[in-house]
Design an enzyme around this catalytic site. Structure first.
Site, mmCIF file in Angstrom:
data_model
loop_
_atom_site.group_PDB
_atom_site.id
_atom_site.type_symbol
_atom_site.label_atom_id
_atom_site.label_comp_id
_atom_site.label_asym_id
_atom_site.label_seq_id
_atom_site.Cartn_x
_atom_site.Cartn_y
_atom_site.Cartn_z
ATOM 1 C CB CYS A 48 -16.295 3.725 -29.234
ATOM 2 S SG CYS A 48 -15.454 3.585 -30.807
ATOM 3 C CD GLU A 49 -17.221 3.042 -23.242
ATOM 4 O OE1 GLU A 49 -17.844 3.868 -22.545
ATOM 5 O OE2 GLU A 49 -17.665 1.933 -23.563
ATOM 6 C CD GLU A 87 0.205 -9.179 1.488
ATOM 7 O OE1 GLU A 87 -0.060 -10.333 1.848
ATOM 8 O OE2 GLU A 87 -0.666 -8.298 1.339
ATOM 9 N N PRO A 88 4.417 -5.297 -0.978
ATOM 10 C CG PRO A 88 6.672 -4.747 -1.311
ATOM 11 C CD PRO A 88 5.772 -5.695 -0.558
ATOM 12 N N GLY A 89 3.400 -3.599 -3.942
ATOM 13 C CA GLY A 89 3.183 -3.758 -5.379
ATOM 14 C C GLY A 89 3.589 -2.474 -6.075
ATOM 15 N NE ARG A 90 -0.434 2.475 -5.945
ATOM 16 C CZ ARG A 90 -1.491 2.435 -6.754
ATOM 17 N NH1 ARG A 90 -1.415 2.998 -7.934
ATOM 18 N NH2 ARG A 90 -2.607 1.851 -6.369
ATOM 19 N N GLY A 138 0.771 -1.244 0.000
ATOM 20 C CA GLY A 138 0.000 0.000 0.000
ATOM 21 C C GLY A 138 0.796 1.285 0.000
ATOM 22 N NE ARG A 170 -3.232 3.475 -11.017
ATOM 23 C CZ ARG A 170 -2.978 4.708 -10.655
ATOM 24 N NH1 ARG A 170 -2.412 5.544 -11.500
ATOM 25 N NH2 ARG A 170 -3.251 5.112 -9.446
ATOM 26 C CE1 TYR A 228 -2.715 -3.189 -8.440
ATOM 27 C CE2 TYR A 228 -1.295 -1.342 -7.873
ATOM 28 C CZ TYR A 228 -1.880 -2.544 -7.539
ATOM 29 O OH TYR A 228 -1.628 -3.111 -6.320
HETATM 30 C C1 LIG Z 1 -3.379 -4.873 -3.840
HETATM 31 C C2 LIG Z 1 -2.805 -5.549 -2.674
HETATM 32 C C3 LIG Z 1 -1.462 -5.339 -2.321
HETATM 33 C C4 LIG Z 1 -0.543 -4.390 -3.050
HETATM 34 O O1 LIG Z 1 -0.901 -3.073 -2.884
HETATM 35 P P1 LIG Z 1 0.063 -1.892 -3.433
HETATM 36 O O2 LIG Z 1 -0.690 -0.678 -3.117
HETATM 37 O O3 LIG Z 1 0.252 -2.108 -4.882
HETATM 38 O O4 LIG Z 1 1.344 -1.978 -2.669
HETATM 39 C C5 LIG Z 1 -0.961 -6.050 -1.244
HETATM 40 N N1 LIG Z 1 -1.741 -6.907 -0.538
HETATM 41 C C6 LIG Z 1 -3.035 -7.135 -0.856
HETATM 42 C C7 LIG Z 1 -3.805 -8.106 -0.060
HETATM 43 C C8 LIG Z 1 -3.603 -6.455 -1.922
HETATM 44 O O5 LIG Z 1 -4.882 -6.682 -2.215
#
Ligand SMILES: *Cc1c(COP(=O)(O)O)cnc(C)c1O
Length: 418
Positions: free
Chosen positions: A342-343, A273-276, A239, A312, A371
């Site tokens: 077409c939106e 659990e980093p993603g972004r 997050g 996004r 994303y």
């Molecule tokens: C989406 C998600 C993440 C990653 O979130 P980021 O904002 O991309 O870091 C981690 N854990 C869970 C359970 C998620 O649903």
């Protein structure tokens, strides 16, 4: 920090000119910087060096197996939310013992696949899911390792669509009911309670929500310990935000500085659990200007990337910086950058001051690594973009552009129509 920079007016991905890649592979094109991916992963790893931890990259942010491979080679794990992501993570070489599985709607088939694969743990989101996992594990004569996903009711002060940890959300078990569900879990014969999980939202730009949520979870861990439930894995979710425009989010080191003191003296393994925050600024989307159009009220720059490539802006009203790939001196105009779909909701930027674009030139949509491709679709029967990874002076195609045949590959015309 990222490695997309101008050199004498030309945008480079590390040491490769972006224009050359656009010409070679066509557009729309996602370009990722290997060194940026590495740097961002290591920033987490090094920040939490002093505490036992596993960095489980959130696959939903970007599920390209070459990118997953970058992190698994660094000792990283994966946070998955479907069997498809499990498949991708395993193919990318992520050890199953470093895979955590969240999501409110795991099907029986998905639970079986995860049990067979021996994932580290299920992050369970409801009582009925807990019973289902127990039942499926029983049938397989297996013991399912579980953590309960707790909803700590903390406001991360981010966009409503990406807030997940408030009472009103579908995610997790309300913190007030947690003890009851842990009691249920410890009674079930085929589950093994080993962890606790929380994830409060995305694009969070302050440390406080992480600290507050962790404090709530630690109180719960103490209560559980008094009741004889031992927690080994503390999963604090992802997050952390990135800078799309002028945000100044904390970096992993700031998180570590604030979180580790709260964990000291506890015998836990921390999971993140980093993603972004790892892939977001490590990728760009390159698009070509198709047409310029003067509307009655505003000017439109029509490009060959649309909401099917990067949703996004349409979905979250998200801001992505847009830069010319070759920066020539021109006057600035206010315009909408729109795609061919077409939106009316198909735009990459609205009322944006950009230097006047020219037909045929390339634009770079910045911060598109998270994303971006993973949320892309085939709407309007558009083939999904190619993806390229740059490493120093080298570049590698990590996903070829889809073909028209790919679009209809799984379709069948019934005999009576033939
Ligand atoms: C989406 C998600 C993440 C990653 O979130 P980021 O904002 O991309 O870091 C981690 N854990 C869970 C359970 C998620 O649903």
């Amino acid at each position: 920090m990222h490695l997309f920079k101008y050199r004498s007016g030309e945008l480079f991905a590390e040491d490769v000119p972006v224009r050359g890649l656009a010409e070679k592979y066509g557009t729309p094109l996602f370009i990722y910087s290997y060194k940026t991916l590495l740097r961002h992963f290591r920033a987490y790893d090094e920040a939490f060096n002093d505490y036992p931890h596993i960095i489980c990259f959130a696959v939903k942010a970007n599920s390209n197996t070459a990118i997953l491979r970058v992190f698994s080679k660094q000792g990283g794990g994966a946070d998955i939310v479907s069997a498809g992501e499990l498949h991708a993570a395993l193919k990318a070489g992520v050890p199953s013992k470093k895979i955590v599985y969240a999501g409110v709607g795991k099907t029986e088939e998905e639970i079986r696949f995860a049990l067979r694969s021996k994932v580290l743990m299920f992050n369970v989101e409801s009582g009925s899911e807990l019973r289902q996992i127990d039942r499926v594990a029983g049938k397989m004569r297996a013991k399912a390792p579980v953590a309960l996903r707790i909803n700590p009711d903390i406001d991360p002060e981010t966009h409503p669509y990406i807030t997940t940890g408030l009472k009103k959300h579908k995610f997790g078990i309300p913190i007030g009911d947690a003890l009851e569900y842990y009691r249920l879990a410890s009674r079930l014969k085929n589950v093994n309670v080993i962890g606790i999980h929380k994830h409060i939202g995305s694009q969070i730009t302050k440390v406080t929500p992480f600290v507050d949520a962790l404090k709530r979870v630690l109180i719960l861990i103490d209560e559980l310990s008094m009741q004889g439930v031992a927690i080994t894995y503390l999963d604090i979710g992802g997050g952390l935000g990135i800078s799309y425009k002028d945000e100044e989010p904390p970096v992993p080191k700031d998180l570590a500085k604030n979180l580790i003191p709260l964990l000291e003296g506890r015998d836990l393994t921390l999971i993140m659990e980093p993603g972004r925050s790892i892939v977001g600024n490590a990728g760009i989307l390159v698009t070509k200007v198709l047409y310029l159009k003067k509307g009655v009220e505003k000017e439109f720059v029509i490009v060959d990337a649309g909401m099917n490539d990067l949703i996004r802006p349409s979905l979250y009203d998200a801001y992505h910086r847009i830069l010319p790939v070759v920066n020539r001196k021109r006057d600035a105009v206010f315009c909408d950058v729109v795609g061919p779909i077409c939106e009316s909701g198909d735009f990459l930027a609205r009322d944006r001051e950009l230097r006047r674009a020219r037909q045929g030139e390339y634009l770079a949509v910045m911060s598109a690594g998270a994303y971006g491709f993973s949320m892309s679709s085939n709407y309007n029967s558009r083939t999904r973009a190619a993806e390229v990874m740059v490493k120093g002076k080298e570049h590698f195609l990590i996903r070829r552009r889809e073909s028209y045949d790919d679009l209809i590959r799984n379709e069948r015309i019934p005999a009576f129509l033939k």
